[in-house]
Design a protein around this motif. Structure first.
Motif, PDB file in Angstrom:
ATOM      1  N   ARG A   1       0.748  -1.087   0.055  1.00 62.51           N
ATOM      2  CA  ARG A   1       0.096  -0.090   0.122  1.00 62.51           C
ATOM      3  C   ARG A   1       0.824   1.168  -0.258  1.00 62.51           C
ATOM      4  NH1 ARG A   1      -4.827   2.204  -1.318  1.00 62.51           N
ATOM      5  NH2 ARG A   1      -5.741   0.441  -0.806  1.00 62.51           N
ATOM      6  N   GLU A   2       1.956   1.059   0.858  1.00 58.71           N
ATOM      7  CA  GLU A   2       2.852   2.426   0.893  1.00 58.71           C
ATOM      8  C   GLU A   2       3.334   2.579  -0.499  1.00 58.71           C
ATOM      9  OE1 GLU A   2       6.649   3.892   3.756  1.00 58.71           O
ATOM     10  OE2 GLU A   2       6.240   1.723   3.280  1.00 58.71           O
ATOM     11  N   THR A   3       4.056   1.636  -1.361  1.00 58.24           N
ATOM     12  CA  THR A   3       4.541   1.785  -2.497  1.00 58.24           C
ATOM     13  C   THR A   3       3.255   2.287  -3.617  1.00 58.24           C
ATOM     14  OG1 THR A   3       6.115   0.128  -2.181  1.00 58.24           O
ATOM     15  CG2 THR A   3       5.745   0.399  -4.427  1.00 58.24           C
ATOM     16  N   TRP A   4       2.188   1.930  -3.493  1.00 60.10           N
ATOM     17  CA  TRP A   4       1.321   2.195  -4.350  1.00 60.10           C
ATOM     18  C   TRP A   4       0.944   3.634  -4.213  1.00 60.10           C
ATOM     19  CZ3 TRP A   4      -1.238   2.014  -8.579  1.00 60.10           C
ATOM     20  CH2 TRP A   4      -2.814   2.582  -8.609  1.00 60.10           C
ATOM     21  N   ASN A   5       0.871   4.219  -2.933  1.00 56.30           N
ATOM     22  CA  ASN A   5       0.556   5.647  -2.869  1.00 56.30           C
ATOM     23  C   ASN A   5       1.698   6.581  -3.284  1.00 56.30           C
ATOM     24  OD1 ASN A   5      -1.986   5.208  -1.070  1.00 56.30           O
ATOM     25  ND2 ASN A   5      -0.395   5.020   0.764  1.00 56.30           N
ATOM     26  N   GLU A   6       2.915   5.852  -3.601  1.00 54.69           N
ATOM     27  CA  GLU A   6       3.932   6.776  -4.003  1.00 54.69           C
ATOM     28  C   GLU A   6       3.800   6.745  -5.539  1.00 54.69           C
ATOM     29  OE1 GLU A   6       6.007   8.786  -2.775  1.00 54.69           O
ATOM     30  OE2 GLU A   6       4.933   8.192  -0.934  1.00 54.69           O
ATOM     31  N   VAL A   7       3.592   5.576  -5.995  1.00 53.39           N
ATOM     32  CA  VAL A   7       3.607   5.222  -7.505  1.00 53.39           C
ATOM     33  C   VAL A   7       2.260   6.274  -8.005  1.00 53.39           C
ATOM     34  CG1 VAL A   7       2.574   3.650  -9.292  1.00 53.39           C
ATOM     35  CG2 VAL A   7       4.141   3.015  -7.537  1.00 53.39           C
TER      36      VAL A   7
ATOM     37  N   ARG B   1       0.622  10.257 -11.811  1.00 62.29           N
ATOM     38  CA  ARG B   1      -0.258  11.505 -12.096  1.00 62.29           C
ATOM     39  C   ARG B   1       0.666  12.697 -12.319  1.00 62.29           C
ATOM     40  NH1 ARG B   1      -4.388  10.435  -7.123  1.00 62.29           N
ATOM     41  NH2 ARG B   1      -5.979   9.151  -8.326  1.00 62.29           N
ATOM     42  N   GLY B   2       1.677  12.858 -11.558  1.00 59.28           N
ATOM     43  CA  GLY B   2       2.516  14.041 -11.831  1.00 59.28           C
ATOM     44  C   GLY B   2       3.572  14.284 -12.739  1.00 59.28           C
ATOM     45  N   LYS B   3       4.235  13.005 -12.903  1.00 57.65           N
ATOM     46  CA  LYS B   3       5.422  13.358 -13.708  1.00 57.65           C
ATOM     47  C   LYS B   3       5.207  12.517 -14.971  1.00 57.65           C
ATOM     48  CE  LYS B   3       8.830  12.834  -9.918  1.00 57.65           C
ATOM     49  NZ  LYS B   3       9.993  11.978  -9.476  1.00 57.65           N
ATOM     50  N   LEU B   4       4.286  11.486 -15.190  1.00 63.16           N
ATOM     51  CA  LEU B   4       3.932  10.594 -16.234  1.00 63.16           C
ATOM     52  C   LEU B   4       2.723  10.633 -16.898  1.00 63.16           C
ATOM     53  CD1 LEU B   4       5.963   7.387 -15.033  1.00 63.16           C
ATOM     54  CD2 LEU B   4       6.614   9.013 -16.408  1.00 63.16           C
ATOM     55  N   ASN B   5       1.889  11.825 -16.478  1.00 66.19           N
ATOM     56  CA  ASN B   5       0.388  12.195 -17.170  1.00 66.19           C
ATOM     57  C   ASN B   5      -0.343  10.932 -17.278  1.00 66.19           C
ATOM     58  OD1 ASN B   5       1.225  14.984 -16.865  1.00 66.19           O
ATOM     59  ND2 ASN B   5       2.524  14.410 -18.515  1.00 66.19           N
TER      60      ASN B   5
END
Length: 234
Positions: A69-75, A80-84
């Motif tokens: 879950r922690e990794t998913w939150n960062e992904v 959204r921000g860098k890879l649109n």
């Protein structure tokens, strides 16, 4: 962060435009995520939708990984921000809760580089069935299915795929894993899950040529499973 959140494990499925795969794969690698499988696919959006967004029918690539879950939150932030990721035509990424993984070494391999703390086996309320996902070397599907049937499973579905990120397998599993893979999907009753997983690991696990890794996903509802149900009494 609370420890119970870190104990949650998910299968992350990324369905991507082929032109975005390299960049997003590199991003996953930076996050410590191993892409354990990739499959070629084809988009099926209706022609009028493609025309509306100015898109062409294109080859898709499906990436399968396991994340906390922690990794998913960062992904999510990076996608959204860098890879649109939400720009039409880029792709979709979603997660499905994993209820169990067969074998301690396999768990370590699949969660390497992620802040994972093993908790209790997860389950959804009133889950009647589980989907077993078996990743194995190509050519050993019948070995897996024979073991599963002997333990009470019905049929399965085999998908040809390619394994990636397998360089760390030697460290955790003591074996090298071939790139050419098959995925076998088997739906079983929740009560039969452990015995079927155990049978697959015993007959087609890391000590065999199949080198199978198996994990389970909860199924919230299913149709067409009548043959797995006992006949009603007269």
């Amino acid at each position: 962060m609370r420890e119970e959140n870190m104990s949650e494990l998910y299968m992350m499925v990324s369905v991507l435009n082929k032109y975005k795969v390299k960049k997003i794969s590199e991003f996953y690698n930076q996050q410590g995520i191993s892409v354990i499988m990739w499959l070629m696919a084809r988009g099926t959006a209706a022609g009028e939708i493609l025309d509306y967004f100015g898109l062409e029918e294109s080859t898709k690539v499906v990436l399968i990984s396991l994340v906390t879950r922690e990794t998913w939150n960062e992904v999510k932030k990076g996608l959204r921000g860098k890879l649109n990721i939400e720009v039409p035509g880029t792709g979709i990424v979603f997660i499905i809760p994993v209820s169990s993984i067969g074998g301690k070494k396999q768990l370590q391999f699949l969660t390497e580089n992620q802040n994972f703390v093993k908790g209790e086996e997860s389950s959804l309320k009133d889950t009647k069935y589980e989907l077993l996902v078996v990743v194995l070397n190509q050519g050993y599907t019948e070995l897996v299915m024979d073991a599963a049937r002997d333990a009470g499973a019905g049929g399965g579905t085999a998908i040809h795929a390619k394994g990636t990120g397998m360089e760390g397998a030697k460290k955790f599993l003591g074996v090298s894993l071939a790139e050419e893979k098959e995925i076998v999907l088997i739906v079983v009753k929740s009560g039969d899950k452990n015995s079927v997983m155990r049978a697959i690991m015993n007959e087609a696990g890391l000590e065999s040529k199949a080198r199978a890794i198996v994990f389970s996903l909860p199924v919230t509802s299913a149709l067409g499973m009548r043959l797995m149900e006992p006949e009603p009494e007269e």
